[in-house]
Scaffold this motif. Sequence first.
Motif, short mmCIF file in Angstrom:
data_model
loop_
_atom_site.label_atom_id
_atom_site.label_comp_id
_atom_site.label_asym_id
_atom_site.label_seq_id
_atom_site.Cartn_x
_atom_site.Cartn_y
_atom_site.Cartn_z
N ALA A 382 0.69 -1.19 -0.03
CA ALA A 382 0.09 0.37 -0.05
C ALA A 382 0.78 1.17 -0.12
CB ALA A 382 -0.73 -0.07 1.41
N ALA A 383 2.03 1.37 0.51
CA ALA A 383 2.88 2.34 0.78
C ALA A 383 3.46 2.60 -0.65
CB ALA A 383 4.00 2.22 1.68
N ALA A 384 3.92 1.52 -1.20
CA ALA A 384 4.56 1.78 -2.66
C ALA A 384 3.39 2.26 -3.68
CB ALA A 384 4.93 0.44 -3.18
N ILE A 385 2.18 1.91 -3.40
CA ILE A 385 0.95 2.42 -4.45
C ILE A 385 0.80 3.89 -4.07
CG2 ILE A 385 -1.45 2.36 -4.96
CD1 ILE A 385 -1.40 -0.94 -4.31
N GLY A 386 0.81 4.17 -2.73
CA GLY A 386 0.40 5.63 -2.50
C GLY A 386 1.75 6.52 -2.97
N LEU A 387 3.20 6.20 -3.18
CA LEU A 387 4.02 6.83 -3.25
C LEU A 387 3.97 7.31 -4.99
CD1 LEU A 387 6.97 5.51 -1.54
CD2 LEU A 387 5.82 7.76 -1.01
N VAL A 388 3.40 6.42 -5.78
CA VAL A 388 3.44 6.51 -7.29
C VAL A 388 2.16 6.89 -7.95
CG1 VAL A 388 5.26 4.94 -7.56
CG2 VAL A 388 3.00 4.08 -7.70
N LEU A 389 0.94 6.69 -6.93
CA LEU A 389 -0.28 6.76 -7.41
C LEU A 389 -0.87 8.50 -7.75
CD1 LEU A 389 -3.27 5.94 -7.86
CD2 LEU A 389 -3.67 6.38 -5.42
N GLY A 390 -0.53 9.23 -6.86
CA GLY A 390 -0.88 10.69 -7.00
C GLY A 390 0.02 11.17 -8.17
N GLY A 391 1.32 10.96 -8.13
CA GLY A 391 2.37 11.44 -9.18
C GLY A 391 1.96 10.96 -10.46
N SER A 392 1.75 9.57 -10.84
CA SER A 392 1.13 9.12 -12.15
C SER A 392 -0.14 10.07 -12.78
CB SER A 392 0.79 7.63 -11.97
OG SER A 392 1.92 6.96 -11.54
N GLN A 393 -0.87 10.14 -11.76
CA GLN A 393 -2.32 10.92 -12.45
C GLN A 393 -1.60 12.30 -12.65
OE1 GLN A 393 -4.44 9.29 -9.06
NE2 GLN A 393 -5.77 7.93 -10.56
N ALA A 394 -1.01 12.98 -11.76
CA ALA A 394 -1.03 14.45 -11.58
C ALA A 394 -0.28 14.86 -13.05
CB ALA A 394 -0.37 14.81 -10.40
N LEU A 395 0.90 14.01 -13.02
CA LEU A 395 2.00 14.39 -14.40
C LEU A 395 1.24 13.92 -15.61
CD1 LEU A 395 5.24 13.25 -12.88
CD2 LEU A 395 4.40 15.63 -13.14
N SER A 396 0.19 12.84 -15.65
CA SER A 396 -0.42 12.59 -16.80
C SER A 396 -1.14 13.76 -17.09
CB SER A 396 -1.16 11.31 -16.81
OG SER A 396 -0.38 10.38 -16.31
N ARG A 397 -1.99 14.40 -16.27
CA ARG A 397 -2.79 15.62 -16.63
C ARG A 397 -2.18 16.73 -16.93
NH1 ARG A 397 -6.37 17.49 -11.51
NH2 ARG A 397 -4.53 17.91 -10.81
N SER A 398 -0.87 17.25 -16.56
CA SER A 398 -0.08 18.10 -16.87
C SER A 398 0.43 17.74 -18.33
CB SER A 398 0.91 18.41 -16.15
OG SER A 398 1.88 17.39 -15.70
N LEU A 399 0.79 16.56 -18.51
CA LEU A 399 1.35 16.37 -19.89
C LEU A 399 0.34 16.65 -20.94
CD1 LEU A 399 3.52 13.00 -19.33
CD2 LEU A 399 4.24 15.29 -19.95
N TYR A 400 -0.87 16.05 -20.65
CA TYR A 400 -2.06 16.40 -21.62
C TYR A 400 -2.39 17.48 -21.73
CZ TYR A 400 -6.48 15.55 -23.80
OH TYR A 400 -7.71 15.73 -24.64
N SER A 401 -2.52 18.54 -20.80
CA SER A 401 -2.50 19.98 -21.04
C SER A 401 -1.64 20.67 -22.04
CB SER A 401 -2.23 20.77 -19.63
OG SER A 401 -1.23 20.82 -19.35
N HIS A 402 -0.58 20.22 -22.09
CA HIS A 402 0.32 20.62 -23.29
C HIS A 402 -0.08 20.43 -24.77
CE1 HIS A 402 3.26 22.12 -20.37
NE2 HIS A 402 3.18 20.84 -19.81
N LEU A 403 -1.03 19.24 -24.73
CA LEU A 403 -1.43 18.72 -26.27
C LEU A 403 -2.86 19.14 -26.55
CD1 LEU A 403 -0.27 15.12 -25.54
CD2 LEU A 403 1.10 17.11 -26.24
N VAL A 404 -3.39 20.11 -25.87
CA VAL A 404 -4.80 20.61 -26.04
C VAL A 404 -4.70 21.93 -27.18
CG1 VAL A 404 -6.77 21.45 -25.01
CG2 VAL A 404 -5.58 19.56 -24.08
N PRO A 405 -5.41 22.14 -27.87
CA PRO A 405 -5.33 23.19 -28.69
C PRO A 405 -5.91 24.42 -28.00
CG PRO A 405 -6.09 21.35 -30.16
CD PRO A 405 -5.86 20.82 -28.56
N ARG A 406 -5.53 25.68 -28.25
CA ARG A 406 -6.16 26.70 -27.29
C ARG A 406 -7.40 26.93 -27.77
NH1 ARG A 406 -2.59 32.15 -27.63
NH2 ARG A 406 -1.09 30.25 -26.80
N GLY A 407 -8.34 27.35 -26.88
CA GLY A 407 -9.64 27.33 -27.08
C GLY A 407 -10.59 26.29 -26.99
#
Length: 479
Positions: A382-407
Motif C-alpha cells: 500500500a505504501a508503494a502504491i501511495g508513493l506513485v499513485l498521485g504522481g502518475s495521475q497528476a503528471l499525466s494530467r499536466s502532460l496532456y494539458s500541453h497537447l490541447v489546442p487553445r480554445g
Amino acid sequence: MTAEIVDGTAAEDGPAARRREQRGWYFYDFANSVYSTSVITVFLGPYLTSVAKHAADGRGFVHPLGVPVRAGSLYAYTISVSIVVAVLLMPLVGAVADRTGRKKPLLGAAAYVGAAATACMFFLDGDRYLLGAFLLVVANVALPVSSALYNAYLPEIAEPAERDRVSSRGWAFGYTSGAFVLVLDLVLYSGHDSFGVSQSTAVRICLATAGLWWGAFTVVPLRRLRDRRAAARRTDGAPDGRAQASGAPASAQSPAPEPAPARGAVAGGWRQLAATLRDMRRHPLTLAFLLAYLIYNDGIQTVISQASVFGSEELGLGQTTLIVAVLLVQVLAVAGALAMGRIARVYGGKRTVLGSLGVWILILVGGYFLPAGAPAWFFGLAAAIGLVLGGSQALSRSLYSHLVPRGKEAEYFSAYELSDRGLSWLGPLAFGLAYQLTGSYRVAIVSLLVFFVVGSVLLARVPLSRAVAAAGNTAPERI
C-alpha cells in the motif's frame, strides 16, 4: 487601462493573479476527493448492498423499474449506468463550455448537484435502495463532468513550465482532504456507540458529510477562478490558429469575439461535439497520448478498486486492516505527488511517468508473491502504491494539458475524462476473467501487467515535443 479595453483579461493574467487562481484551483481537488475516498472506496458499496438485500425478495432479487436484479449486483450495475450517462454528457458540457467561454457556472452547477446528491445519502435507510441508486448515479455523473471543466482550467492558469508543479499540488490537496476526512469517519464509525448513534446512522453521517465537504470547499475555486472569453473559431468549428501562429500572447491579438449566446450554446453543443471528434483526428499525436493514458490508467484504477478484494479474499485480511491500508495510500499519495512533481522538473514529466509505471509493474509482481495473513507486507505494498499513485495521475494530467489546442480546453479535457472513465471497465473485466479461468486472485492481479507494459510502450513512442507543437502550443524546457 488600454490593455483592459483591448482584452478584459489581459490586466489579470500576471504572475500574482495566476498564483491566486492556482491556489483557488487546488481547492476543487480538496473538495471532491472526499467523495471518491469515503463514499466510493469505503462506505457506499457495502451499505447500499445491505439496503438492497433488506429490500430483496425471497430469492435475493430487487426489481428496479420491474427488472430483476440480484441485490449483491445492484451497486456494480449502478456504477456502470453512471459511467454510461457521464460518457454521454461530458463531451456535450465541454462543447457548451468552450462555445460560451463560461466554464465556471457549469463547474459550479455540476459540483453542487453532486454535492447535494451525496448529502442526501443521509436519507438512505430501510429499504430505500432505489433512492440510493438514483443518488449514486447523479453524484457519480456530476463528479467527472465537473472534473473535466476543472481540469480544463489548467492550461489557462499555469504557464507550460509550471503545469507539472501545479497539477501535482492539486492532487496532493485532494489526497490530504481524503485522508483527513477518512480519519474522522473511522473515529465515528468505530466508536459509534460512544457517540450515541447506530452503525447504520454513522455510515449515513459519513456519506452526508462528504457531500457537505464537497459543497463547502467548492466555494473557494468558484471565488478565485475566472472565465476567459471564448477563443475565436473558424466556421468549421476549429480554433482560429492565426493568433497562435504569430507567437504573440492572446492579450496582444485582436479582441476575441463575444461568447456564443447561452440560448444557442446547448443547441449547438452536439454539433460542436461532432466537430471536436473530427478535429481530434487532426491531432493524431494527442490521440496517441490519450490511448497510452487510457491503457495504463485503466490498470491503475483496477489495482485500486480490486486491492481490497485481493486483500480480503486471497490474503485473508480483515476490514480494519484494509481501511488502514486505504488511509496509508491517501497519506503517502500526498508526498508522492509532490515528490514526483519535483522529479519531473529535473527529468521531465514523460520520463517521470514512465518511471512510475515501472514501479507499478514491480508492485504487481510483488503482490503475486505476498504471503497470506501478513498485514505488514500488505501495508508495504500500500505504501508503494501511495508513493506513485498521485504522481502518475497528476503528471499525466499536466502532460496532456500541453497537447490541447487553445480554445478547446473543456472539450479536450472531456475526452480525457472519457478515457479515464468511459473504458474503465476493461481492467476489471480482465481481472474477473483471469479469476474465473484460474480461481486465483494472484493470477488475476498479475494479469494486469499487460496494461502497464502496453501503456508504457505506447507512451514511450509518443514524441511529446512534436505533439505540443502540432497542437499549436509552446513546449516547456523539459517535458
